[in-house]
Design an enzyme around this catalytic site. Structure first.
Site, PDB file in Angstrom:
ATOM      1  N   ARG A  22      27.365  25.734  32.495  1.00  0.00           N
ATOM      2  CA  ARG A  22      27.047  27.131  32.145  1.00  0.00           C
ATOM      3  C   ARG A  22      25.688  27.508  32.745  1.00  0.00           C
ATOM      4  O   ARG A  22      25.495  28.601  33.261  1.00  0.00           O
ATOM      5  CB  ARG A  22      27.053  27.359  30.623  1.00  0.00           C
ATOM      6  CG  ARG A  22      26.520  28.741  30.232  1.00  0.00           C
ATOM      7  CD  ARG A  22      26.882  29.198  28.829  1.00  0.00           C
ATOM      8  NE  ARG A  22      26.746  28.144  27.847  1.00  0.00           N
ATOM      9  CZ  ARG A  22      25.600  27.643  27.374  1.00  0.00           C
ATOM     10  NH1 ARG A  22      24.443  28.111  27.798  1.00  0.00           N
ATOM     11  NH2 ARG A  22      25.599  26.672  26.488  1.00  0.00           N
TER      12      ARG A  22
ATOM     13  N   TYR B 181      32.538  53.825  37.675  1.00  0.00           N
ATOM     14  CA  TYR B 181      33.769  53.074  37.410  1.00  0.00           C
ATOM     15  C   TYR B 181      34.140  53.185  35.916  1.00  0.00           C
ATOM     16  O   TYR B 181      33.269  53.083  35.043  1.00  0.00           O
ATOM     17  CB  TYR B 181      33.553  51.603  37.806  1.00  0.00           C
ATOM     18  CG  TYR B 181      34.711  50.722  37.490  1.00  0.00           C
ATOM     19  CD1 TYR B 181      35.891  50.801  38.220  1.00  0.00           C
ATOM     20  CD2 TYR B 181      34.660  49.805  36.439  1.00  0.00           C
ATOM     21  CE1 TYR B 181      36.976  50.003  37.909  1.00  0.00           C
ATOM     22  CE2 TYR B 181      35.731  48.992  36.133  1.00  0.00           C
ATOM     23  CZ  TYR B 181      36.893  49.104  36.875  1.00  0.00           C
ATOM     24  OH  TYR B 181      37.963  48.309  36.565  1.00  0.00           O
TER      25      TYR B 181
ATOM     26  N   ASP C 293      26.232  49.678  42.034  1.00  0.00           N
ATOM     27  CA  ASP C 293      27.531  49.017  42.173  1.00  0.00           C
ATOM     28  C   ASP C 293      27.984  49.197  43.621  1.00  0.00           C
ATOM     29  O   ASP C 293      28.317  50.298  44.047  1.00  0.00           O
ATOM     30  CB  ASP C 293      28.515  49.650  41.173  1.00  0.00           C
ATOM     31  CG  ASP C 293      29.887  48.977  41.170  1.00  0.00           C
ATOM     32  OD1 ASP C 293      30.273  48.414  42.210  1.00  0.00           O
ATOM     33  OD2 ASP C 293      30.566  49.047  40.140  1.00  0.00           O
TER      34      ASP C 293
ATOM     35  N   LYS D 240      37.454  42.711  44.450  1.00  0.00           N
ATOM     36  CA  LYS D 240      37.938  43.656  45.452  1.00  0.00           C
ATOM     37  C   LYS D 240      37.690  43.099  46.867  1.00  0.00           C
ATOM     38  O   LYS D 240      38.204  42.062  47.189  1.00  0.00           O
ATOM     39  CB  LYS D 240      37.274  45.017  45.236  1.00  0.00           C
ATOM     40  CG  LYS D 240      37.212  45.449  43.750  1.00  0.00           C
ATOM     41  CD  LYS D 240      38.568  45.692  43.136  1.00  0.00           C
ATOM     42  CE  LYS D 240      38.536  45.836  41.610  1.00  0.00           C
ATOM     43  NZ  LYS D 240      37.622  46.792  41.066  1.00  0.00           N
TER      44      LYS D 240
HETATM   45  C1  PLP Z   1      37.022  46.955  39.790  1.00  0.00           C
HETATM   46  C2  PLP Z   1      35.661  47.520  39.702  1.00  0.00           C
HETATM   47  C3  PLP Z   1      34.759  47.097  38.721  1.00  0.00           C
HETATM   48  C4  PLP Z   1      35.112  46.089  37.660  1.00  0.00           C
HETATM   49  O1  PLP Z   1      35.344  44.831  38.191  1.00  0.00           O
HETATM   50  P1  PLP Z   1      36.321  43.728  37.526  1.00  0.00           P
HETATM   51  O2  PLP Z   1      36.224  42.611  38.483  1.00  0.00           O
HETATM   52  O3  PLP Z   1      37.670  44.364  37.450  1.00  0.00           O
HETATM   53  O4  PLP Z   1      35.775  43.431  36.184  1.00  0.00           O
HETATM   54  C5  PLP Z   1      33.476  47.633  38.746  1.00  0.00           C
HETATM   55  N1  PLP Z   1      33.113  48.570  39.659  1.00  0.00           N
HETATM   56  C6  PLP Z   1      33.969  49.011  40.602  1.00  0.00           C
HETATM   57  C7  PLP Z   1      33.514  50.031  41.582  1.00  0.00           C
HETATM   58  C8  PLP Z   1      35.264  48.517  40.653  1.00  0.00           C
HETATM   59  O5  PLP Z   1      36.107  48.972  41.594  1.00  0.00           O
END
Ligand code: PLP
Length: 393
Positions: free
Chosen positions: A61, A113, A185, A210
């Site tokens: 961890r 998001y 982000d 992604k």
């Molecule tokens: C999918 C996504 C998230 C969240 O990510 P997870 O891996 O699904 O928890 C956050 N920000 C954006 C822009 C996303 O497309």
């Protein structure tokens, strides 16, 4: 708990360009055996050969060599000082928001998001962390949202799904003058196209699920700190909350990331063609893509990014037609998510933004006729022919 230091051997490497860094990131060859990929250390704990001289990693961890290699890798790509890997994008974002405390206020982009919106309005609000959502294309609105207890600005650009562009440097400079922490982000652009730390941002976040992972087969999140003091605070939170990524997923993610440039470049080239084609299609009322000449903030995007990305949103007028297209397409996955080798067609009104009240949704351009296309690696002529037959019906 021993404070783990980055174990890359980049000092030995000449200064390299991004594509080279993707392959030669410091841990690409196992120091002990010469193995051609980072070993998966499937261990929760580590033996103390000498009790007075504890091992570098003592409990997974707090630190695991496979995860550490990934964390150093993303820090290198984003140009930050320290990286962190989490169980999901939301785990990364939640952990970063816990830098703030009861009584603090954060300014957040209004088309953030959906999961981040939910975290802020249903969890952090309960803990006394207050947020104001503003249209970040309007700098005056951002400035007007400042309160005496404001501690941070959270950006997302291009935004989802209408690809609005925030001027990163403008907001970062202003935030710094008010001693605010800036978070961004960077999921849609990835460090290949956009490196926010170079523009003054303090913490970069990713849903690595992604484009970074790129194969729709791993759920992961990443964070990169621009300075040591934020790095130390994030480390303490990651270890304290236990929101870490496992070693198997860390390895899978690194495997995906090695081809980031090749995938992004190809998908972006196809996305540009798709956006141009959609722009000229009679059945399409509006196309959202920062690479189109008529995108209202294309110049701002070009100033801060090296590409337009692989996500194209378009409006086909009404919900019935959108649902018909979703049932007729044969190539893309019809699904939530984006950024994979396969194209993914999403329907925000019934998927990512279903929880948003229809009035609010429509106000933000997320109409019932809006579709979001994440372009994969298929031949673009096939993707266009498929979408064409689906639009004709
Ligand atoms: C999918 C996504 C998230 C969240 O990510 P997870 O891996 O699904 O928890 C956050 N920000 C954006 C822009 C996303 O497309």
């Amino acid at each position: 708990m021993a404070e783990q230091q980055s174990n890359t051997n980049n000092e030995k490497k000449p200064e390299t360009k991004f594509a080279t860094k993707l392959i030669h990131f410091g841990s690409e060859i196992d120091e002990h055996t010469g193995a051609s990929s980072v070993p998966i250390y499937q261990a929760s704990t580590f033996h103390h050969h000498d009790i007075f001289n504890p091992p570098v990693h003592d409990y997974s961890r707090s630190g695991n060599p496979t995860r550490q290699a990934l964390e150093d890798y993303i820090a290198l790509l984003e140009g930050g000082v320290r990286g962190f890997a989490f169980a999901s994008g939301m785990a990364a974002i939640s952990t970063a928001f816990l830098l703030f405390s009861n009584g603090d206020h954060v300014i957040v982009t209004e088309d953030v998001y959906g999961g981040t919106y939910r975290l802020l309005t249903t969890v952090l609000s309960r803990l006394g962390i207050d947020s104001t959502f503003v249209d970040m294309t309007d700098f005056e609105a951002v400035k007007a949202a400042l309160k005496p207890n404001t501690k941070a600005v959270f950006m997302e650009t291009p935004s989802n799904p209408t690809l609005k562009i925030t001027d990163i440097a403008e907001i970062a400079v202003w935030a710094k003058s008010h001693e605010l922490i800036t978070l961004l982000d960077n999921t849609f652009m990835t460090p290949y196209h956009q490196r926010p730390i170079e523009l003054g941002v303090d913490i970069v976040l990713h849903s690595a699920t992604k484009f970074l992972g790129g194969h729709s087969d791993v759920l992961a999140g990443l964070a990169v700190a621009a300075n040591e003091s934020l790095g130390r605070r994030l480390k303490q939170l990651q270890n304290g909350l236990g929101t870490v990524l496992g070693s198997q997923e860390s390895w899978l993610l690194m495997r995906g990331m090695k081809t980031l440039k090749a995938r992004m470049e190809q998908s972006e080239q196809s996305a540009r063609k798709l956006a141009e084609w959609l722009n000229g299609h009679a059945a399409v009322t509006r196309v959202y893509y920062p690479g189109l000449a008529d995108h209202p903030r294309r110049d701002v995007h070009e100033k801060q990014s090296k590409g337009y990305g692989a996500v194209v949103s378009f409006d086909i007028g009404d919900g019935e037609r959108a649902k018909a297209v979703l049932s007729r397409v044969k190539l893309p996955l019809v699904a939530v998510s984006l950024g994979a080798v396969e194209s993914i067609l999403s329907y925000p009104a019934m998927m990512s933004h279903a929880a948003m009240p229809p009035e609010v949704r429509h106000e933000r351009g997320i109409s019932d006729g809006l579709l979001r296309y994440s372009v994969g690696l298929e031949d673009i002529d096939d993707l266009i022919a498929d979408l064409d037959q689906a639009l004709k019906g």
